[in-house]
Write an enzyme that holds these catalytic residues in place. Structure first.
Site, PDB file in Angstrom:
ATOM      1  N   THR A 178       0.718  -1.209   0.062  1.00 34.92           N
ATOM      2  CA  THR A 178      -0.075  -0.194   0.092  1.00 34.92           C
ATOM      3  C   THR A 178       0.762   1.334   0.055  1.00 34.92           C
ATOM      4  O   THR A 178       1.854   1.301   0.306  1.00 34.92           O
ATOM      5  CB  THR A 178      -0.670  -0.199   1.237  1.00 34.92           C
ATOM      6  N   ARG A 206     -14.366  -7.332   0.251  1.00 33.41           N
ATOM      7  CA  ARG A 206     -13.462  -6.778   1.330  1.00 33.41           C
ATOM      8  C   ARG A 206     -13.073  -5.497   1.485  1.00 33.41           C
ATOM      9  O   ARG A 206     -12.384  -5.216   0.770  1.00 33.41           O
ATOM     10  CB  ARG A 206     -12.428  -8.006   1.740  1.00 33.41           C
ATOM     11  N   GLY A 208     -10.678  -2.948   3.523  1.00 32.39           N
ATOM     12  CA  GLY A 208      -9.183  -2.918   4.489  1.00 32.39           C
ATOM     13  C   GLY A 208      -9.314  -1.643   5.333  1.00 32.39           C
ATOM     14  O   GLY A 208     -10.197  -1.051   5.555  1.00 32.39           O
ATOM     15  N   ASP A 209      -8.220  -1.507   5.854  1.00 36.72           N
ATOM     16  CA  ASP A 209      -8.014  -0.164   6.883  1.00 36.72           C
ATOM     17  C   ASP A 209      -7.438   1.116   5.897  1.00 36.72           C
ATOM     18  O   ASP A 209      -7.819   2.054   6.327  1.00 36.72           O
ATOM     19  CB  ASP A 209      -6.616  -0.620   7.680  1.00 36.72           C
ATOM     20  N   THR A 229      -0.053   0.816   7.273  1.00 40.99           N
ATOM     21  CA  THR A 229       0.177  -0.595   6.297  1.00 40.99           C
ATOM     22  C   THR A 229       0.390  -1.740   6.817  1.00 40.99           C
ATOM     23  O   THR A 229       0.941  -2.095   7.951  1.00 40.99           O
ATOM     24  CB  THR A 229       1.254  -0.078   5.226  1.00 40.99           C
ATOM     25  N   GLY A 230       0.064  -2.757   5.900  1.00 40.21           N
ATOM     26  CA  GLY A 230      -0.010  -4.159   6.601  1.00 40.21           C
ATOM     27  C   GLY A 230      -1.422  -4.998   6.803  1.00 40.21           C
ATOM     28  O   GLY A 230      -2.041  -4.599   5.673  1.00 40.21           O
ATOM     29  N   GLY A 232      -4.635  -5.266   6.991  1.00 37.26           N
ATOM     30  CA  GLY A 232      -5.736  -4.358   7.515  1.00 37.26           C
ATOM     31  C   GLY A 232      -6.607  -4.889   8.386  1.00 37.26           C
ATOM     32  O   GLY A 232      -6.921  -3.929   9.236  1.00 37.26           O
TER      33      GLY A 232
HETATM   34  N1  ASP Z   1      -3.495  -2.316   4.671  1.00 36.31           N
HETATM   35  C1  ASP Z   1      -3.671  -3.195   3.485  1.00 36.31           C
HETATM   36  C2  ASP Z   1      -4.866  -3.979   3.260  1.00 36.31           C
HETATM   37  O1  ASP Z   1      -4.967  -4.490   4.237  1.00 36.31           O
HETATM   38  C3  ASP Z   1      -2.549  -3.891   2.686  1.00 36.31           C
HETATM   39  C4  ASP Z   1      -1.010  -3.085   2.831  1.00 36.31           C
HETATM   40  O2  ASP Z   1      -0.984  -2.156   3.555  1.00 36.31           O
HETATM   41  O3  ASP Z   1      -0.329  -3.433   1.844  1.00 36.31           O
HETATM   42  O4  ASP Z   1      -5.671  -3.766   2.410  1.00 36.31           O
END
Ligand code: ASP
Length: 319
Positions: A178, A206, A208-209, A229-230, A232
């Protein structure tokens, strides 16, 4: 007058050798673009939007062009933006072909009475404002999708909760990337923006965050700004961006707040790959992660050039 600062990220997770240099170059360029805006006395909100839009145009990142694919091989992009001066915020999701989701998030913020508009409605809004479209599918993401799906099948994992379980214990299998940016401008206003194609192999629909205000993005002039990021689902459960801003509001520096949020992830979620960037109202920057990598960069009046890395402060402890 405040000295301007910008911090950007191109995602946590694992950065494979084939993408490392492109990722570093991408975050540096985006940082420079955002900083030029800040240097010319323009606002933090314009800087974070431009930095994120530039990374959406760079196929190395999982946002805009080069977005990750859902388990049924579709693209569902999402983004958000927030102005710390007014607490105005905009977010969008379930987008298949809008060129710059972060610009649509800004349109939601400035031209509707809502915060979060998704799918058909969001695409209608994009048309009203003449936003460009493009096919975000790239060869690289198609290859990753195929590889990842094969690995999942070999492990006989065919449904999402198991996928997340796998992600928690084998984060190296996944490459979320992200993009996000936080900035403080010369007038002392902060802003944050985040954009993503979402998690690889996510279930269609879905969210995400990244587009959720407080989870992936938060900015408040009484605290600072943060982009996460990570995985979500973890940032959602912990309302992680707001949590980081709350820590800054109660007196922690951006770096202390970033590290304390990652400790919270370690303590309450036990494992799970997360990273975040932050800036506080004194212009101090923060970046921390528990994932193997965080592709990130920052620039201030003192650095002259963007400083970039594939690691920031790695936090493994829980308390
Ligand atoms: N946070 C993002 C999600 O879960 C993924 C990412 O940070 O790469 O959609």
């Amino acid at each position: 007058m405040q000295e301007p600062v910008i911090v950007v990220h191109g995602g946590a997770g694992v950065w494979r050798t084939e993408r490392k240099n492109l990722g570093l170059r991408g975050v540096k360029e985006a940082t420079k673009t955002g900083f030029e805006i800040l240097k010319s006395n323009d606002s933090a909100i314009n800087a974070v939007e431009a930095a994120v839009a530039q990374m959406e145009d760079n196929e190395v990142f999982n946002a805009g062009l080069g977005s990750a694919l859902t388990i049924d091989k579709r693209i569902e992009m999402e983004a958000s933006i927030m102005d710390g001066k007014t607490l105005d915020a905009g977010a969008t999701g379930l987008l298949s072909d809008i060129k710059n989701p972060v610009c649509l998030a800004r349109i939601v913020m400035e031209n509707t009475d809502h915060v979060f508009v998704v799918a058909d409605g969001a695409e209608k809004l994009a048309d009203l404002f003449g936003l460009e479209r493009r096919n975000p599918l790239t060869e690289l993401r198609t290859r990753y999708w195929r590889d990842l799906k094969e690995r999942l099948m070999r492990k006989k994992l065919d449904y999402l909760p198991k996928l997340y379980k796998l992600v928690s214990s084998h984060s190296q299998l996944f490459e979320p990337s992200t993009v996000g940016a936080v900035a403080l401008d010369k007038d002392g206003n902060v802003a944050a923006a985040t954009s993503t194609g979402g998690f690889s192999l996510k279930f269609p629909g879905r969210i995400g965050d990244s587009p959720l205000i407080g989870c992936g993005t938060y900015a408040d002039n009484e605290a600072g700004a943060c982009s996460t990021t990570g995985i979500g689902e973890i940032a959602i459960k912990l309302v992680l961006a707001k949590n980081t801003c709350d820590s800054m509001c109660s007196g922690k520096s951006a770096q202390e707040a970033a590290e304390s949020s990652i400790r919270l992830v370690n303590r309450r979620m036990h494992s799970g790959s997360m990273g975040l960037i932050a800036v506080d109202m004194l212009g101090r920057i923060g970046a921390a992660h528990n994932s193997p990598n965080l592709c990130w960069a920052y620039m201030t009046m003192k650095t002259h050039q963007p400083k970039a890395g594939l690691k920031a402060k790695i936090v493994k402890e829980a308390a």
